[in-house]
Write a protein that holds these residues in place. Structure first.
Motif, PDB file in Angstrom:
ATOM      1  N   SER A  73      -0.204 -30.542  76.184  1.00  0.00           N
ATOM      2  CA  SER A  73      -0.692 -31.987  76.415  1.00  0.00           C
ATOM      3  C   SER A  73      -2.048 -32.198  75.846  1.00  0.00           C
ATOM      4  O   SER A  73      -2.977 -31.151  76.111  1.00  0.00           O
ATOM      5  CB  SER A  73      -0.663 -32.370  77.975  1.00  0.00           C
ATOM      6  OG  SER A  73       0.475 -32.311  78.448  1.00  0.00           O
ATOM      7  N   GLY A  74      -2.335 -33.213  75.067  1.00  0.00           N
ATOM      8  CA  GLY A  74      -3.669 -33.203  74.495  1.00  0.00           C
ATOM      9  C   GLY A  74      -3.942 -32.730  73.271  1.00  0.00           C
ATOM     10  O   GLY A  74      -4.880 -32.581  72.867  1.00  0.00           O
ATOM     11  N   ALA A  75      -2.904 -32.025  72.600  1.00  0.00           N
ATOM     12  CA  ALA A  75      -2.954 -31.336  71.454  1.00  0.00           C
ATOM     13  C   ALA A  75      -3.185 -32.153  70.389  1.00  0.00           C
ATOM     14  O   ALA A  75      -3.573 -31.700  69.141  1.00  0.00           O
ATOM     15  CB  ALA A  75      -1.929 -30.218  71.305  1.00  0.00           C
ATOM     16  N   GLY A  76      -2.853 -33.461  70.482  1.00  0.00           N
ATOM     17  CA  GLY A  76      -2.902 -34.126  69.035  1.00  0.00           C
ATOM     18  C   GLY A  76      -1.442 -34.910  68.681  1.00  0.00           C
ATOM     19  O   GLY A  76      -1.516 -35.522  67.721  1.00  0.00           O
ATOM     20  N   VAL A  92       4.091 -26.594  65.796  1.00  0.00           N
ATOM     21  CA  VAL A  92       3.369 -26.417  66.922  1.00  0.00           C
ATOM     22  C   VAL A  92       2.048 -26.657  66.706  1.00  0.00           C
ATOM     23  O   VAL A  92       1.307 -26.052  65.834  1.00  0.00           O
ATOM     24  CB  VAL A  92       3.680 -24.833  67.494  1.00  0.00           C
ATOM     25  CG1 VAL A  92       2.910 -24.558  68.574  1.00  0.00           C
ATOM     26  CG2 VAL A  92       5.119 -24.434  67.432  1.00  0.00           C
ATOM     27  N   VAL A  93       1.579 -27.878  67.432  1.00  0.00           N
ATOM     28  CA  VAL A  93       0.362 -28.182  67.281  1.00  0.00           C
ATOM     29  C   VAL A  93      -0.646 -27.809  68.516  1.00  0.00           C
ATOM     30  O   VAL A  93      -0.070 -28.051  69.827  1.00  0.00           O
ATOM     31  CB  VAL A  93       0.305 -29.889  67.301  1.00  0.00           C
ATOM     32  CG1 VAL A  93      -0.996 -30.500  67.246  1.00  0.00           C
ATOM     33  CG2 VAL A  93       1.199 -30.284  66.353  1.00  0.00           C
ATOM     34  N   GLU A  94      -1.720 -27.339  68.233  1.00  0.00           N
ATOM     35  CA  GLU A  94      -2.589 -27.032  69.441  1.00  0.00           C
ATOM     36  C   GLU A  94      -4.088 -27.200  69.098  1.00  0.00           C
ATOM     37  O   GLU A  94      -4.554 -26.792  67.838  1.00  0.00           O
ATOM     38  CB  GLU A  94      -2.749 -25.384  69.818  1.00  0.00           C
ATOM     39  CG  GLU A  94      -1.001 -24.958  70.403  1.00  0.00           C
ATOM     40  CD  GLU A  94      -1.127 -25.635  71.664  1.00  0.00           C
ATOM     41  OE1 GLU A  94      -2.048 -25.834  72.429  1.00  0.00           O
ATOM     42  OE2 GLU A  94       0.081 -25.592  72.460  1.00  0.00           O
ATOM     43  N   ILE A 119      -2.238 -27.248  63.164  1.00  0.00           N
ATOM     44  CA  ILE A 119      -0.651 -26.888  63.154  1.00  0.00           C
ATOM     45  C   ILE A 119      -1.012 -25.421  63.223  1.00  0.00           C
ATOM     46  O   ILE A 119      -1.290 -24.774  62.336  1.00  0.00           O
ATOM     47  CB  ILE A 119       0.045 -27.355  62.011  1.00  0.00           C
ATOM     48  CG1 ILE A 119       0.231 -29.125  62.159  1.00  0.00           C
ATOM     49  CG2 ILE A 119       1.375 -26.610  62.026  1.00  0.00           C
ATOM     50  CD1 ILE A 119       0.666 -29.713  60.957  1.00  0.00           C
ATOM     51  N   VAL A 120      -0.526 -24.799  64.139  1.00  0.00           N
ATOM     52  CA  VAL A 120      -0.601 -23.305  64.458  1.00  0.00           C
ATOM     53  C   VAL A 120       0.687 -22.538  64.094  1.00  0.00           C
ATOM     54  O   VAL A 120       0.653 -21.086  63.686  1.00  0.00           O
ATOM     55  CB  VAL A 120      -1.098 -22.872  65.829  1.00  0.00           C
ATOM     56  CG1 VAL A 120      -2.506 -23.479  66.132  1.00  0.00           C
ATOM     57  CG2 VAL A 120      -0.089 -23.401  66.743  1.00  0.00           C
ATOM     58  N   GLU A 121       1.752 -23.218  63.960  1.00  0.00           N
ATOM     59  CA  GLU A 121       2.964 -22.351  63.614  1.00  0.00           C
ATOM     60  C   GLU A 121       3.854 -23.486  63.211  1.00  0.00           C
ATOM     61  O   GLU A 121       3.824 -24.814  63.439  1.00  0.00           O
ATOM     62  CB  GLU A 121       3.941 -21.987  64.840  1.00  0.00           C
ATOM     63  CG  GLU A 121       3.205 -20.643  65.188  1.00  0.00           C
ATOM     64  CD  GLU A 121       3.846 -19.849  66.644  1.00  0.00           C
ATOM     65  OE1 GLU A 121       3.647 -18.876  66.774  1.00  0.00           O
ATOM     66  OE2 GLU A 121       4.676 -20.899  67.142  1.00  0.00           O
TER      67      GLU A 121
END
Length: 570
Positions: free
Chosen positions: A368-371, A538-540, A544-546
């Protein structure tokens, strides 16, 4: 503010001219009637001339009827003009409000906007009234009568005029205080309306946490503040009006004293005293109107400031001057090194790069809050990117009309927005659709059987925010709405997050039907729902980390695998 009123009234010049003519006629009659009274007292009665008396009385009655007719005409047309001007202003202001971008609504309070669009506009209407515009005719009469009074008895007239500076002094003394008082009233009223609106729209939260008393106490304090501010404003008005009345009566005392003395001396007549008392009322009328107008001006100036502030706000998200035509979506949406920050805050997204190919399903997952939701808002152009670009079949979305872009995007979110109307109204919102098309959309959303089982079918009233429907039913109506829109690009923003497992399974089948032959961007709350996505991002922390398919990401044993395992462990 007067220039503003001038623009609003400019479209009714002919009617306003007729109003002015009738008001001038009223002013002339107001001058003649006291002269008739004076002539009756000084001549007809002493001479016992009954015929002359009857003629004068008939003349006075006729003039009174004509004056009443003039007042009727002026009142009607002023009312018509004011209603048209205010209606036009409210339309203009409401349209201007709707044109604001999402950032404006996220920083504005709904209650304040409601006060501006209703109470503040009504306050301005009080200025465009018979008493306000009638001041023009009264001022004309004031000048004519004053000249005649000076010619007849300049000493008595000057003594009467001495009271007028006192009236203006009283106006000056209270103007600032009244204006500040009414500004506080409007501010506290806006806060109170915000509290009412927030409480009524959050009634589920209030009930579930049993905070009725706490919410009531908070409202009671705001209501008390508004009451105290209103009482303070009323107090100033209560002081203001008697002071004006006392100064007005001082003029009457001067006429009675000086006039009676001159009658005793034989230089004045009783009829002239009566006429002068009538003329005094005529002279004081503009002052009385002016004092009332000043109070309305104080209130209206506060309202106008709020209206002016709203009109001064300019949306940042607008159509380009020379928009590029946007063909139906057929290739891909591309996020090219996109970064974004809300105002002066830290960046929410940093160098985002990915494609959404036509006909494919792209999923966004992350904390949550990753964008993730911000990405969808940028695609719908609720905000503009801080850096980089988003292209729609190679065209920057900032180069096309907002309507053209958004007409090709269908959105179903976790927070379903339904209108207080019928099921038909909500499914066909913003669209013209036939009965068959609406039922086809309802079938696609698997809610047709439920609608047929209702006594009123599509005409069933669902209540404010769909309060009469379950969460799953609300979501299916939202899905039917998107089915009917038939947009080629679909955004699903955690659309099943608030549903139970059984409802989610049923609605997921509706989503599967909806996503067929469409391009989809899905924000997933439950990762099991996006296992078949063509690509998962995968957004953190705004990056985008993955990326990869479900199987590929599990094999990497990285952040996605961690989120997946945590969800099933729980």
């Amino acid at each position: 503010m007067l220039k503003f009123f001038g623009r609003q009234l400019a479209v009714a010049k002919g009617k306003l001219l007729l109003v002015v003519i009738t008001l001038v006629g009223v002013s002339g009659i107001q001058y003649v009637l006291p002269r008739i009274t004076q002539f009756i007292i000084d001549h007809a009665i002493p001479q016992k001339n009954v015929g002359q008396l009857l003629q004068l009385i008939v003349a006075a009655l006729v003039l009174t009827i004509v004056m009443g007719l003039f007042n009727t005409i002026s009142t009607y047309f002023i009312g018509q003009v004011s209603q048209q001007a205010i209606s036009h202003l409210r339309d203009e202001l409401f349209a201007h409000t709707l044109d604001q971008d999402m950032a404006y609504f996220e920083t504005s309070k709904t209650g304040d906007l409601m006060v501006v669009l209703t109470s503040d506009i009504n306050m301005l209407q009080n200025l465009i009234s018979t008493s306000s515009l009638g001041l023009l005719g009264s001022m004309l009469t004031f000048v004519v009568v004053l000249v005649i009074m000076l010619a007849n008895d300049w000493v008595l007239t000057v003594l009467i005029l001495i009271t007028f500076p006192l009236l203006f002094w009283a106006n000056y003394l209270y103007t600032t205080r009244i204006r500040a008082a009414y500004r506080r009233v409007r501010t506290s009223a806006g806060k109170m309306n915000n509290q009412i609106q927030e409480s009524l729209t959050s009634i589920d939260l209030i009930k579930s946490f049993a905070t009725e008393t706490l919410t009531g106490d908070r409202f009671q304090q705001m209501n008390a503040d508004n009451r105290d501010n209103q009482i303070q404003a009323t107090k100033l008005s209560a002081i203001f009006s008697p002071v004006i009345d006392d100064i007005n009566y001082l003029g009457t005392v001067i006429i009675l004293g000086v006039g009676a003395y001159q009658v005793i001396q034989g230089t004045f007549t009783v009829g002239m005293i009566v006429a002068y008392l009538s003329y005094l009322a005529i002279l004081q009328a503009p002052i009385r109107q002016l004092t009332g107008l000043i109070q309305r001006l104080q209130q209206a100036s506060v309202s106008y400031e709020r209206i002016e502030n709203l009109m001064a706000s300019k949306p940042q998200i607008v159509d380009p001057e020379n928009p590029v035509p946007l063909a139906p979506f057929h290739d891909r949406v591309q996020f090219d090194q996109v970064s974004f920050a809300y105002g002066e805050e830290a960046p929410v997204l940093k160098d985002i790069n990915f494609d959404i190919p036509h006909g494919k399903v792209t999923a966004l997952v992350g904390s949550s809050g990753a964008g993730k939701t911000t990405i969808t808002k940028l695609l719908d152009r609720f905000y503009d990117v801080t850096a980089g670009a988003i292209t729609f079949d190679g065209t920057d979305i900032r180069d096309v009309r907002l309507h053209d872009l958004r007409s090709q995007i269908g959105v179903v979110s976790q927070d379903v927005v339904l209108l207080d109307g019928t099921i038909r109204d909500n499914i066909s919102y913003g669209m013209t659709a036939s009965e068959a098309e609406i039922w086809q959309a309802a079938e696609g959303a698997s809610i047709a059987d439920f609608i047929r089982g209702l006594p009123d079918g599509l005409e069933t009233q669902i209540g404010e925010r769909g309060i009469r429907l379950s969460g799953g039913q609300k979501q299916r109506i939202a899905i039917a709405r998107v089915f009917l829109k038939d947009a080629p690009l679909l955004i699903l923003d955690e659309a099943t997050a608030a549903l139970d497992n059984e409802s989610e399974r049923h609605i997921q089948r509706s989503f599967d039907d909806l996503m067929q032959s469409r391009t989809s961007l899905v924000i997933a709350h439950r990762l099991s729902t996006i296992q078949n996505a063509d690509e998962i991002l995968v957004v953190e922390h705004g990056e985008i980390v993955e990326r990869g398919t479900h199987a590929e990401l599990l094999a990497k044993n990285g952040r996605y695998a961690e989120l997946y395992n945590l969800q099933f462990e729980s």
